[in-house]
Write a protein that holds these residues in place. Structure first.
Motif, PDB file in Angstrom:
ATOM      1  N   LEU A  59     -18.208 -27.619  -7.640  1.00  0.00           N
ATOM      2  CA  LEU A  59     -18.534 -26.219  -7.371  1.00  0.00           C
ATOM      3  C   LEU A  59     -19.921 -25.872  -7.890  1.00  0.00           C
ATOM      4  O   LEU A  59     -20.294 -24.726  -7.993  1.00  0.00           O
ATOM      5  CB  LEU A  59     -17.507 -25.313  -8.053  1.00  0.00           C
ATOM      6  CG  LEU A  59     -16.054 -25.643  -7.746  1.00  0.00           C
ATOM      7  CD1 LEU A  59     -15.132 -24.812  -8.592  1.00  0.00           C
ATOM      8  CD2 LEU A  59     -15.758 -25.436  -6.267  1.00  0.00           C
ATOM      9  N   ILE A  60     -20.710 -26.914  -8.224  1.00  0.00           N
ATOM     10  CA  ILE A  60     -21.967 -26.666  -8.926  1.00  0.00           C
ATOM     11  C   ILE A  60     -22.945 -25.868  -8.071  1.00  0.00           C
ATOM     12  O   ILE A  60     -23.769 -25.133  -8.586  1.00  0.00           O
ATOM     13  CB  ILE A  60     -22.576 -28.006  -9.386  1.00  0.00           C
ATOM     14  CG1 ILE A  60     -23.480 -27.782 -10.583  1.00  0.00           C
ATOM     15  CG2 ILE A  60     -23.314 -28.705  -8.277  1.00  0.00           C
ATOM     16  CD1 ILE A  60     -23.496 -28.942 -11.525  1.00  0.00           C
ATOM     17  N   GLU A  61     -22.806 -25.975  -6.753  1.00  0.00           N
ATOM     18  CA  GLU A  61     -23.691 -25.224  -5.866  1.00  0.00           C
ATOM     19  C   GLU A  61     -23.616 -23.735  -6.161  1.00  0.00           C
ATOM     20  O   GLU A  61     -24.596 -23.013  -6.060  1.00  0.00           O
ATOM     21  CB  GLU A  61     -23.325 -25.486  -4.401  1.00  0.00           C
ATOM     22  CG  GLU A  61     -23.760 -26.849  -3.882  1.00  0.00           C
ATOM     23  CD  GLU A  61     -25.259 -27.095  -4.034  1.00  0.00           C
ATOM     24  OE1 GLU A  61     -26.037 -26.156  -3.763  1.00  0.00           O
ATOM     25  OE2 GLU A  61     -25.657 -28.199  -4.444  1.00  0.00           O
ATOM     26  N   SER A  62     -22.412 -23.269  -6.537  1.00  0.00           N
ATOM     27  CA  SER A  62     -22.273 -21.838  -6.803  1.00  0.00           C
ATOM     28  C   SER A  62     -22.763 -21.489  -8.203  1.00  0.00           C
ATOM     29  O   SER A  62     -22.940 -20.327  -8.546  1.00  0.00           O
ATOM     30  CB  SER A  62     -20.815 -21.412  -6.635  1.00  0.00           C
ATOM     31  OG  SER A  62     -20.027 -22.050  -7.620  1.00  0.00           O
ATOM     32  N   THR A  63     -22.987 -22.504  -9.052  1.00  0.00           N
ATOM     33  CA  THR A  63     -23.454 -22.248 -10.414  1.00  0.00           C
ATOM     34  C   THR A  63     -24.971 -22.136 -10.460  1.00  0.00           C
ATOM     35  O   THR A  63     -25.529 -21.393 -11.251  1.00  0.00           O
ATOM     36  CB  THR A  63     -23.028 -23.402 -11.348  1.00  0.00           C
ATOM     37  OG1 THR A  63     -21.699 -23.745 -11.033  1.00  0.00           O
ATOM     38  CG2 THR A  63     -23.125 -22.998 -12.791  1.00  0.00           C
TER      39      THR A  63
END
Lengths: 311, 238
Positions: B34-38
């Motif tokens: 989910l790092i894209e949203s971080t």
């Protein structure tokens, strides 16, 4: 290892788990089933409850689109914004006074002056210390003047320092040697250097210095900026008239030097010239890629003025 | 289920152990997907130029990270001293990243542009010439040692395998770009078009005749924290 269920150890009267080793000698090693201490157990339960309360109140679990935000809505970024707001609020009465009063007025109000100096020190450390050194000690190697003595080039009053910080200053010592687009030979440059050594009370060649004297006040017209006595644009006169202090020609007769007072350095300065540059920090200038707001400039001016040489 | 039952059945215990480890694994692994949203969506962050990349290698080789972090935390004292707190996006092309909180020396996340290259040269020669109370060692050999940059293209290819978006064109022209950045009076149009208009261009080591390790290191230091324009509204929103 044998397995005996829930036996009571006859000696200690403690329940065992039934695990028992090494009993061939008649002294078996048994695993006691002591209960956990109550304080430990309840602390453990309390941490579990704490964790659940924390999950509800604060950001905790990652989700496909971000994370649980918690009922308090707390984030580190909000906390930072709040801390900055509180600090600004506390500084406001001081800042308002700083903004409305003149430099001279602030200089007379001791508590306000202390506030300005503390702020100025931090601003100086961030913006000015790279060249002028921590605490304003300067650097001879690159001609960054020291700010802690009372020897000034462009003046040490609050107004002068303010002018320097707001609009910047540029050294205007031209090159004199032919090969550096000047008008003088190496021998003439050497003569001038000897003369400068003589008026600053250093060992010199009197004959050369005599020729240098003539050049200084004649063909090279050094006296037009450094003054008839070589005492610099702040203190000296030229043809009986006060010099313009914005020229920034240093006093050559004292022991304070911007680039160094050795024969080599003085010769180098005369031959190649010096164009040291103090960037402008006031509004409307972008010379250094950065600016200071008016309040910061006031504080930094008062700080520099307080360093020991303010007039 | 009684503990004794689990303890005595190897298959049952294995299955339950596996389930437990999976929970731990999921908690650690799922956020990575989910790092894209971080990572904040800010513009301006670009991969390092070849010269900056070599400088970064020297930074790591000399162990600068032992004393300097590159992570401004969202605390008031740090924001006041170093500037806007670091965004995740700003280190997305760092392999490995230089975060940390141990600071024997100051944080360097936004040191770019703060000092002149002249200051850095003098400071690397002997830090105490400029900061009398400094405990930083002298790195005076950097300005003497020629930079070995024959392999910079290969290094960029390697980084592109782990997700740094170097284009084929950038990798192919790596050596020319490296030389151009350290020689500001050369033709710098090409490197600026390949990277960014505002890449730092300078004789970083003060010696125009030779490309030294100091050139690379100062080029790297001069770009740190300068890629995101924090005066823009878009960055402020983060």
């Amino acid at each position: 290892m044998q397995d005996h269920k829930n036996k009571i150890d006859p000696n200690s009267e403690v329940e065992t788990t039934g695990h028992q080793w090494d009993d061939d000698e008649g002294y078996p090693l048994k695993e006691f089933n002591n209960p956990l201490p109550k304080w430990w157990l309840y602390t453990f339960y309390a941490t579990i409850i704490w964790a659940i309360v924390y999950w509800v109140l604060y950001p905790a679990w990652p989700l496909p689109n971000g994370n649980t935000e918690g009922m308090l809505g707390w984030t580190q970024k909000k906390q930072l914004a709040e801390e900055i707001r509180v600090a600004k609020e506390a500084q406001k009465p001081f800042d308002n006074k700083l903004a409305s009063l003149s430099l001279e007025e602030i200089n007379k109000d001791n508590s306000l002056l202390q506030y300005a100096i503390s702020g100025g020190k931090a601003i100086f450390g961030d913006n000015c210390a790279p060249c002028h050194g921590s605490g304003g000690v300067g650097s001879k190697a690159h001609g960054f003047p020291t700010l802690v003595d009372d020897d000034w080039i462009f003046g040490g009053t609050l107004a002068d320092i303010n002018e320097t910080v707001q609009n910047g200053r540029t050294g205007a010592m031209p090159a004199h040697l032919e090969s550096a687009d000047g008008a003088f030979t190496q021998a003439q440059v050497n003569d001038l250097a000897e003369y400068v050594l003589s008026i600053s009370n250093q060992s010199h060649d009197a004959v050369k210095a005599g020729r240098g004297d003539t050049l200084f006040h004649g063909e090279a017209s050094c006296n037009a900026c450094h003054g008839d006595n070589g005492r610099g644009s702040l203190k000296d006169t030229f043809d009986g008239e006060r010099l313009d202090k914005a020229t920034g020609a240093p006093n050559l007769t004292d022991a304070v030097w911007l680039y160094g007072g050795s024969r080599e350095t003085i010769t180098q300065t005369i031959a190649r010239g010096r164009t040291g540059k103090m960037p402008a920090w006031g509004e409307g200038f972008e010379g250094f890629g950065r600016q200071l707001d008016p309040l910061s400039i006031k504080q930094v001016v008062l700080y520099v003025h307080s360093l020991g040489g303010g007039q | 289920m009684k503990h004794a039952t689990i303890e005595k059945s190897i298959p049952l215990m294995s299955i339950l152990t596996l389930l437990m480890v999976m929970v731990g694994g999921l908690v650690e692994i799922v956020p990575l997907f989910l790092i894209e949203s971080t990572i904040e969506n800010v513009s301006g962050v670009r991969p390092y130029t070849p010269l900056e990349l070599k400088g970064r290698d020297i930074y790591i080789r000399e162990g600068c990270y032992n004393c300097h972090s590159q992570m401004i935390r969202p605390f008031r004292d740090e924001a006041e001293r170093y500037g806007h707190y670091s965004l995740a996006a700003e280190s997305k092309y760092d392999h490995p990243f230089q975060w940390g909180s141990k600071r024997t020396g100051p944080d360097l996340a936004r040191v770019g542009g703060k000092y002149s290259s002249l200051w850095h040269q003098e400071h690397m020669r002997n830090p105490r010439n400029l900061v009398p109370e400094s405990v930083m060692p002298s790195y005076s050999w950097l300005e003497k040692d020629a930079l070995d940059y024959a392999d910079v293209g290969d290094r960029m290819s390697a980084l592109s395998m782990v997700g740094v978006p170097y284009t084929e064109n950038q990798i192919k022209n790596a050596i020319a770009d490296l030389e151009a950045q350290a020689t500001p009076d050369s033709d710098t149009e090409a490197i600026m078009s390949r990277y960014d208009e505002k890449i730092p261009l300078d004789n970083f080591d003060g010696n125009p005749k030779k490309i030294t390790e100091l050139d690379a290191l100062v080029a790297y230091l001069q770009v740190l924290g300068t890629m995101v324009d924090f005066s823009s509204q878009q960055a402020k929103a983060q």
